[in-house]
Write a protein that holds these residues in place. Structure first.
Motif, PDB file in Angstrom:
ATOM      1  N   PHE A 157       0.463   1.548  12.030  1.00  0.00           N
ATOM      2  CA  PHE A 157       1.772   2.040  12.847  1.00  0.00           C
ATOM      3  C   PHE A 157       3.241   1.671  12.521  1.00  0.00           C
ATOM      4  O   PHE A 157       3.698   2.829  13.120  1.00  0.00           O
ATOM      5  N   SER A 158       3.024   0.783  11.850  1.00  0.00           N
ATOM      6  CA  SER A 158       5.101  -0.240  11.781  1.00  0.00           C
ATOM      7  C   SER A 158       5.817   1.354  11.007  1.00  0.00           C
ATOM      8  O   SER A 158       6.642   1.168  10.923  1.00  0.00           O
ATOM      9  N   VAL A 159       4.874   2.202  10.043  1.00  0.00           N
ATOM     10  CA  VAL A 159       5.937   2.964   9.326  1.00  0.00           C
ATOM     11  C   VAL A 159       5.417   4.815  10.147  1.00  0.00           C
ATOM     12  O   VAL A 159       5.709   5.841   9.685  1.00  0.00           O
ATOM     13  N   GLY A 160       5.056   4.857  11.220  1.00  0.00           N
ATOM     14  CA  GLY A 160       5.404   5.915  11.749  1.00  0.00           C
ATOM     15  C   GLY A 160       3.609   6.817  11.638  1.00  0.00           C
ATOM     16  O   GLY A 160       3.729   8.023  12.064  1.00  0.00           O
ATOM     17  N   GLY A 161       2.524   6.180  11.254  1.00  0.00           N
ATOM     18  CA  GLY A 161       1.373   6.880  10.922  1.00  0.00           C
ATOM     19  C   GLY A 161       0.394   6.911  11.743  1.00  0.00           C
ATOM     20  O   GLY A 161       0.438   6.935  12.931  1.00  0.00           O
ATOM     21  N   VAL A 162      -0.914   7.190  10.918  1.00  0.00           N
ATOM     22  CA  VAL A 162      -1.558   7.935  12.494  1.00  0.00           C
ATOM     23  C   VAL A 162      -3.044   6.903  12.065  1.00  0.00           C
ATOM     24  O   VAL A 162      -3.016   6.115  10.538  1.00  0.00           O
ATOM     25  N   VAL A 163      -3.698   6.135  13.144  1.00  0.00           N
ATOM     26  CA  VAL A 163      -4.737   5.394  13.000  1.00  0.00           C
ATOM     27  C   VAL A 163      -5.746   6.646  13.748  1.00  0.00           C
ATOM     28  O   VAL A 163      -5.751   6.550  15.069  1.00  0.00           O
ATOM     29  N   VAL A 164      -6.654   6.364  12.833  1.00  0.00           N
ATOM     30  CA  VAL A 164      -8.245   7.145  13.469  1.00  0.00           C
ATOM     31  C   VAL A 164      -9.241   5.960  13.778  1.00  0.00           C
ATOM     32  O   VAL A 164      -9.889   5.683  12.396  1.00  0.00           O
TER      33      VAL A 164
ATOM     34  N   LEU B 152       0.602  -1.442   0.385  1.00  0.00           N
ATOM     35  CA  LEU B 152      -0.409  -0.244  -0.071  1.00  0.00           C
ATOM     36  C   LEU B 152       0.930   1.647  -0.178  1.00  0.00           C
ATOM     37  O   LEU B 152       0.123   2.134   0.041  1.00  0.00           O
ATOM     38  N   GLN B 153       2.441   1.332  -0.135  1.00  0.00           N
ATOM     39  CA  GLN B 153       2.907   2.122   0.065  1.00  0.00           C
ATOM     40  C   GLN B 153       3.064   3.036   1.011  1.00  0.00           C
ATOM     41  O   GLN B 153       3.171   4.815   1.169  1.00  0.00           O
ATOM     42  N   LEU B 154       2.415   2.441   2.588  1.00  0.00           N
ATOM     43  CA  LEU B 154       2.436   4.195   3.371  1.00  0.00           C
ATOM     44  C   LEU B 154       3.418   4.356   3.357  1.00  0.00           C
ATOM     45  O   LEU B 154       4.343   4.088   3.430  1.00  0.00           O
ATOM     46  N   THR B 155       2.956   5.418   4.449  1.00  0.00           N
ATOM     47  CA  THR B 155       3.965   6.205   5.197  1.00  0.00           C
ATOM     48  C   THR B 155       4.118   7.413   6.298  1.00  0.00           C
ATOM     49  O   THR B 155       2.696   7.175   6.511  1.00  0.00           O
ATOM     50  N   ALA B 156       4.499   7.438   6.624  1.00  0.00           N
ATOM     51  CA  ALA B 156       4.328   8.272   8.447  1.00  0.00           C
ATOM     52  C   ALA B 156       3.385   9.430   8.373  1.00  0.00           C
ATOM     53  O   ALA B 156       2.983   9.705   9.122  1.00  0.00           O
ATOM     54  N   SER B 157       3.421   9.937   7.685  1.00  0.00           N
ATOM     55  CA  SER B 157       1.910  10.925   6.772  1.00  0.00           C
ATOM     56  C   SER B 157       0.934  10.638   6.645  1.00  0.00           C
ATOM     57  O   SER B 157      -0.469  10.943   5.940  1.00  0.00           O
ATOM     58  N   ASP B 158       0.328   9.279   6.531  1.00  0.00           N
ATOM     59  CA  ASP B 158      -0.926   8.652   6.094  1.00  0.00           C
ATOM     60  C   ASP B 158      -1.258   8.972   7.325  1.00  0.00           C
ATOM     61  O   ASP B 158      -0.871   8.263   8.659  1.00  0.00           O
TER      62      ASP B 158
END
Length: 169
Positions: free
Chosen positions: A43-50, A16-22
């Motif tokens: 979380f593993s890439v430093g992003g946010v979960v709402v 999904l090419q997830l990043t910390a800004s996702d």
């Protein structure tokens, strides 16, 4: 095993090419394993979960406009309910979404096309199994879709493991 779980998380975040800004808008009950997997991938890439308490048609547009998610995943039934909301009241522009993912059941092509048009982002489909995780998926870099297919392998291989943790022939 922990190795298998980590491999599933890495495979998911990479495909999904997830990043910390996702920002994942999690509208799936946290009692489902897939919910935990997707949250851990973000979380593993430093992003946010709402995390919400599940899909709420009355709150959906507010979530898109105010929480600024970059992606979310849900079942075709929820996509259909979301489309009804989007047709009744179009979202504010520009949306923060990069993509949306569909899982748990086949996604009708007409539903996909309508959502992509309104949201302005790709709607990716995936196929998985509780015991194996996500097996195949479309990706942002897959280079096109094949109708009635869920994409390519996300990397998992299935095997039988001995009691000592070795893969058997």
């Amino acid at each position: 095993t922990a190795t298998n779980l980590n491999a599933r998380i890495t495979s998911l975040s990479n495909s999904l090419q997830l990043t910390a800004s996702d920002r994942l808008l999690l509208m799936i009950s946290q009692s489902f394993g897939v919910s935990i997997l997707y949250a851990q991938a973000q979380f593993s890439v430093g992003g946010v979960v709402v995390a919400t308490g599940g899909f709420d048609p009355a709150a959906y547009l507010s979530w898109l406009n105010n929480l600024r998610p970059t992606w979310y995943i849900c079942a075709p039934t929820v996509h259909h309910a979301a489309l009804s909301q989007l047709k009744a009241e179009p979202p504010s522009r520009p949306l923060s979404l990069r993509f949306v993912e569909s899982s748990f059941a086949p996604l009708p092509e007409e539903l996909r096309q309508e959502l992509e048009e309104i949201l302005g982002v790709p709607l990716l489909t995936q196929y998985g199994a509780t015991e194996a995780g996500i097996i195949a998926s479309e990706s942002l870099s897959s280079g096109g879709r094949v109708p009635n297919r869920v994409g390519r392998s996300r990397g998992p291989e299935i095997g039988i493991m001995s009691n000592s943790g070795l893969l058997l022939p």
